[in-house]
Design an enzyme around this catalytic site. Structure first.
Site, mmCIF file in Angstrom:
data_model
loop_
_atom_site.group_PDB
_atom_site.id
_atom_site.type_symbol
_atom_site.label_atom_id
_atom_site.label_comp_id
_atom_site.label_asym_id
_atom_site.label_seq_id
_atom_site.Cartn_x
_atom_site.Cartn_y
_atom_site.Cartn_z
ATOM 1 N N GLU A 291 0.863 -1.185 0.000
ATOM 2 C CA GLU A 291 0.000 0.000 0.000
ATOM 3 C C GLU A 291 0.894 1.228 0.000
ATOM 4 O O GLU A 291 1.243 1.726 -1.055
ATOM 5 C CB GLU A 291 -0.943 -0.031 1.205
ATOM 6 N N ASP B 244 -6.067 10.191 6.504
ATOM 7 C CA ASP B 244 -5.079 10.022 7.563
ATOM 8 C C ASP B 244 -4.332 11.331 7.819
ATOM 9 O O ASP B 244 -4.151 11.755 8.968
ATOM 10 C CB ASP B 244 -4.075 8.934 7.179
ATOM 11 N N GLU C 63 -2.444 0.880 13.438
ATOM 12 C CA GLU C 63 -3.591 1.231 12.597
ATOM 13 C C GLU C 63 -4.901 0.931 13.311
ATOM 14 O O GLU C 63 -5.860 1.706 13.225
ATOM 15 C CB GLU C 63 -3.523 0.459 11.283
#
Length: 899
Positions: free
Chosen positions: A478, A485, A756
């Site tokens: 990714e 974010d 995360e």
């Protein structure tokens, strides 16, 4: 009264002023003052001296209190032109003014301001590679210089891919992954290097450059991603300009063209996700200098993209720290794993190893261990491994050249600690930390070590994810610039580091890609590499709202209205064409919204399944950003727009209230996120309604036993909302909760970066089963903005920190805190402590040319002070209401578990 000292001036938001892309760079300077001096000092005027190449020095006097980004006073600079600048301020306290000493001289040098300044041609290898990954290619050119000392030499260079240049065998610069990742169809960065010291007059010289696919041609994106998004072959574009220093000799220009030679690299492949393979058997000695004996192949000229060639304001990616390993682990399956003790982003460097010809050493990177083995499942299909293949000779000082990894642990295959000839030891290798080399600007510390660790973890996550672009994670397949974010973390980021140049540059990519869309919808990731077939473009609140919120955040941090002006078409286009509205001009509620992404109650495989309705979140943000754009329009003098957006803000706010807010002030979406957004975004008109919403939020926090109940949208604001509503002890209690989900839980589990998910690692040490699980992801670390603003108590009262708000609010078990921030005017220092339970003491240093509004705990004692050092004391019971109790049935009342 003594005068402050001025720092050497800086230019624009550029880190050095060397190779700047502006003909009229604005000038800034900061002030330093010995302790106890320069009290209440304000600037009334300034002098700027500019020395240019014609040996003339001009002095300009300006009556102004401004010292940040003041206009360039001289004639515009030309491409390649150098000037030296120094400044002097006039000022003091009241009528007692005098000039300071002159600052030291700073040099500013223009890059190439026009495409016409380039004579180079883009080149690539003679034979086109038909499939990826593309094998890196080396280019070189040998030339002679006259017998005369080189007076000046500049290398202007970029690539379709990433490059490393050498002159006479010596690396040019210390940049990594240059020229970085941009929206290559729109903007292509180039680098400028001073290389005069590397050249040899009267001798043969060689410039050599190795180019890899980097972000330009590699596979990008998840679920397999896509290759060749920007192009299917890399290229080199470079221009070496040398002034021999003799009046009768013309400059020597060595530019890429068909006269260069090329050869495939000894690096077999190098990819962002999969890592790098280096085969020492393919190495060619002397390729970096003039000693190469093997003939090379011709090159092929190719067209350079029609993108704008940009001299970036952002600093380059560099190795900023070296981390030694702390342990060699033998796993249950007999694998050898190196623990570096810190989850970081970068690469491993091997000092020395010698193996038989053909022997392979593989380095596999991962962030965590699971069942005492390397935990690679979160990487998805990214290999994240580097390999070196021996030629039978010692390999010294090796590291991968064109990739990076997110890791704490490295499994080493093919190199054992028990090898007799070349054993693996803790001294055999190190980890090199890589990120955009931003200048540190803010520090925080308090009496609570776990809170300090949380803050430190957020710093490490920012460092790891600010690598050329602000990314979401640095380890799996990714590593993209997700807008949501950054939107929520940007205020924290801009306190920790000077992000003005990097994020301003990134915003230009955002607006270029956004305005190319027929509906002006910003991409979810910038640069945009998500295929339409995977995620069709449709607007998303919170994420797309960055087009308005980030310029505003940067303006608050740096006071630079030019960012607002430049981004204004992007902001207005998004609000007027990008937002998909319903009949009430709030968001169309048939549209899917990511909303409060990663709500802790969402199932691992459904991260968007939030307790808070996504449309409510979107509507709250829409009211908020409409108000911001009204303010921005007013600042820019767009009076018609300002009136229209102010009216729209009032209308949308009223419709939000009708749609979601009950007469008592409670919200239809009875969640912590919904209430927090309403409080922080001022969505109530009636103070009693706002107070009721605050009380309801407090009740929900108690019912949740102080565990986090928010995702991406709620987490940045919940502690601010509690504080604003008068429930700061509940915010402290949430901060200190140690059961999952909480900020302290990952620290209790040994985290060295922000995760995360709140439970990226489960209490039994196993990895969260969700496909999307990263252990380095700064978004949920946005709590540190509350640490800076409320715990330490410092924030800008006006854009750019010239007027400062100092309003610490002690609570919890924290008995002292401090913040240091390098404002554009000088160093701000704020330290407080509480002794004997209620004796509050604040020590404050305000930089010259600034003022501070000081609000002591309790909110009744306010004072505005000028520059200088101050001490404030008062009685304040920081333990009143501590510890708050959870609201649960008495038979289930838990014991306090705060850290």
């Amino acid at each position: 009264m003594s005068q402050p000292t001025l720092t050497p001036p800086s230019f624009e938001q550029h880190p050095t002023g060397f190779g700047i892309g502006s003909a009229q760079p604005r000038i800034s300077w900061r002030f330093t003052a010995p302790e106890g001096t320069a009290a209440n000092w304000q600037q009334t005027a300034y002098d700027v001296q500019v020395a240019r190449g014609n040996n003339s020095t001009d002095t300009y006097r300006v009556d102004s209190s401004e010292s940040v980004l003041v206009p360039w006073p001289s004639q515009p600079l030309q491409s390649r032109e150098t000037a030296t600048v120094r400044v002097r301020s006039h000022g003091g306290s009241g009528d007692n003014t005098a000039p300071t000493e002159w600052s030291a001289w700073s040099t500013v040098e223009c890059a190439l301001l026009s495409r016409d300044d380039w004579g180079a041609r883009a080149i690539t290898s003679h034979v086109k590679q038909n499939e990826g990954p593309l094998r890196p290619v080396r280019f070189r050119k040998t030339f002679s210089l006259p017998k005369a000392p080189v007076q000046r030499a500049r290398l202007y260079i970029t690539s379709l891919g990433v490059f490393q240049a050498y002159i006479n065998g010596v690396p040019v610069g210390d940049h990594c992954m240059a020229p970085g990742w941009t929206s290559y169809h729109n903007r292509l960065n180039y680098e400028v290097f001073d290389v005069a010291s590397l050249l040899k007059d009267g001798q043969e010289n060689t410039i050599a450059v190795e180019v890899s696919e980097g972000w330009y041609a590699t596979r990008l994106g998840f679920h397999g991603g896509r290759r060749f998004i920007y192009g299917d072959e890399f290229g080199l574009f470079a221009q070496l300009e040398i002034d021999p220093g003799q009046g009768d000799q013309s400059p020597v220009v060595i530019a890429t063209d068909s006269s260069w030679k090329s050869h495939q690299s000894a690096i077999i492949r190098s990819e962002i996700y999969n890592g790098e393979v280096y085969d020492a058997r393919e190495e060619q000695d002397g390729w970096k200098d003039s000693t190469l004996a093997t003939p090379w192949e011709p090159v092929r000229e190719i067209a350079l993209p029609e993108a704008q060639l940009v001299a970036p304001n952002a600093p380059p990616v560099r190795v900023t720290q070296v981390v030694d390993p702390v342990e060699i682990i033998r796993t249950p399956s007999s694998k050898v794993v190196i623990d570096f003790g810190q989850n970081l982003v970068g690469r491993v460097r091997i000092h020395s190893v010698k193996k038989p010809a053909g022997h392979s050493i593989v380095l596999q990177h991962a962030e965590v261990l699971e069942n005492k083995e390397l935990g690679t499942r979160p990487l998805r299909i990214a290999k994240a491994q580097d390999e070196i293949i021996s030629a039978g000779q010692e390999i010294r000082d090796w590291a991968p050249s064109f990739t990076f990894h997110g890791f704490r642990y490295v499994q080493v295959d093919g190199w054992d600690p028990e090898d007799t000839e070349s054993p693996l030891t803790l001294q055999s290798l190190v980890a090199e930390v890589m990120h955009t080399d931003l200048k540190r600007s803010g520090w925080f510390n308090c009496s609570h070590e776990m809170v300090n660790k949380l803050h430190q973890n957020a710093i490490w996550s920012m460092r790891g994810n600010f690598l050329s672009v602000p990314t979401d994670c640095p380890q799996r397949d990714e590593r993209m610039g997700w807008t949501g974010d950054l939107q929520i973390f940007a205020p924290s980021a801009s306190f920790l580091y000077n992000t003005g140049g990097m994020l301003s540059d990134w915003l230009q990519d955002l607006s270029a890609e956004q305005l190319a869309h027929p509906k002006a919808i910003p991409p979810l990731v910038v640069p945009n590499v998500i295929a339409e077939s995977f995620w069709p473009t449709f607007p998303q609140a919170v994420w797309d709202d960055i087009s308005i919120i980030l310029p505003w955040t940067l303006y608050q941090s740096y006071g630079d209205a030019s960012i607002l002006r430049r981004q204004y078409p992007s902001m207005t286009a998004y609000l007027e064409r990008g937002v998909q509205r319903g009949p009430d001009r709030l968001w169309d509620d048939t549209l899917f919204q990511l909303g409060d992404w990663l709500d802790p109650t969402a199932p691992p495989d459904q991260p968007g399944n939030s307790r808070t309705d996504g449309t409510l979140v979107a509507d709250a943000y829409l009211v908020y950003i409409t108000g911001i754009l009204a303010d921005i329009s007013s600042i820019l003098g767009e009076s018609a727009d300002a009136s229209r957006y102010k009216a729209d803000h009032r209308t949308l706010k009223s419709r939000f209230q009708t749609k979601y807010i009950s007469p008592t002030g409670l919200l239809v979406g009875d969640t912590q996120t919904a209430l927090s957004l309403a409080i922080v975004f001022d969505l109530h008109d009636d103070p009693q309604q706002a107070a009721a919403a605050g009380d309801r939020l407090a009740r929900l926090v108690r019912i949740s036993k102080f565990q986090v109940s928010t995702g991406f949208a709620g987490t940045p604001v919940v502690t601010h909302a509690l504080t604003k509503a008068g429930h700061h002890q509940l915010a402290y209690r949430m901060l200190q909760e140690s059961n999952c989900p909480s900020w302290m839980y990952p620290i209790r589990m040994g985290a060295t970066t922000v995760w995360e998910r709140w439970d990226s690692m489960l209490p039994d040490g196993s990895i969260n089963p969700g496909e999307m699980t990263s252990f380095n992801h700064y978004a949920l670390g946005s709590i540190i903005n509350w640490l800076h603003k409320t715990v330490a108590g410092v924030s800008p009262l006006e854009p750019g920190w010239r007027q400062i708000l100092v309003q610490p609010l002690p609570g919890g078990t924290i008995t002292s805190a401090e913040a240091i921030y390098e404002t554009a005017y000088g160093r701000l220092e704020s330290r407080w402590e509480v002794k004997d339970g209620d004796q509050f003491r604040l020590e404050l240093v305000v930089p010259p040319n600034s003022t501070a509004k000081v609000v002591l705990p309790g909110g009744k004692d306010e004072k505005v002070v000028g520059s200088g050092r101050y001490t404030f004391e008062k009685t304040f019971d920081s333990q009143a209401g501590w510890p708050p109790k959870a609201q649960v049935p008495p038979v289930f009342e838990p014991e306090d578990t705060f850290a």
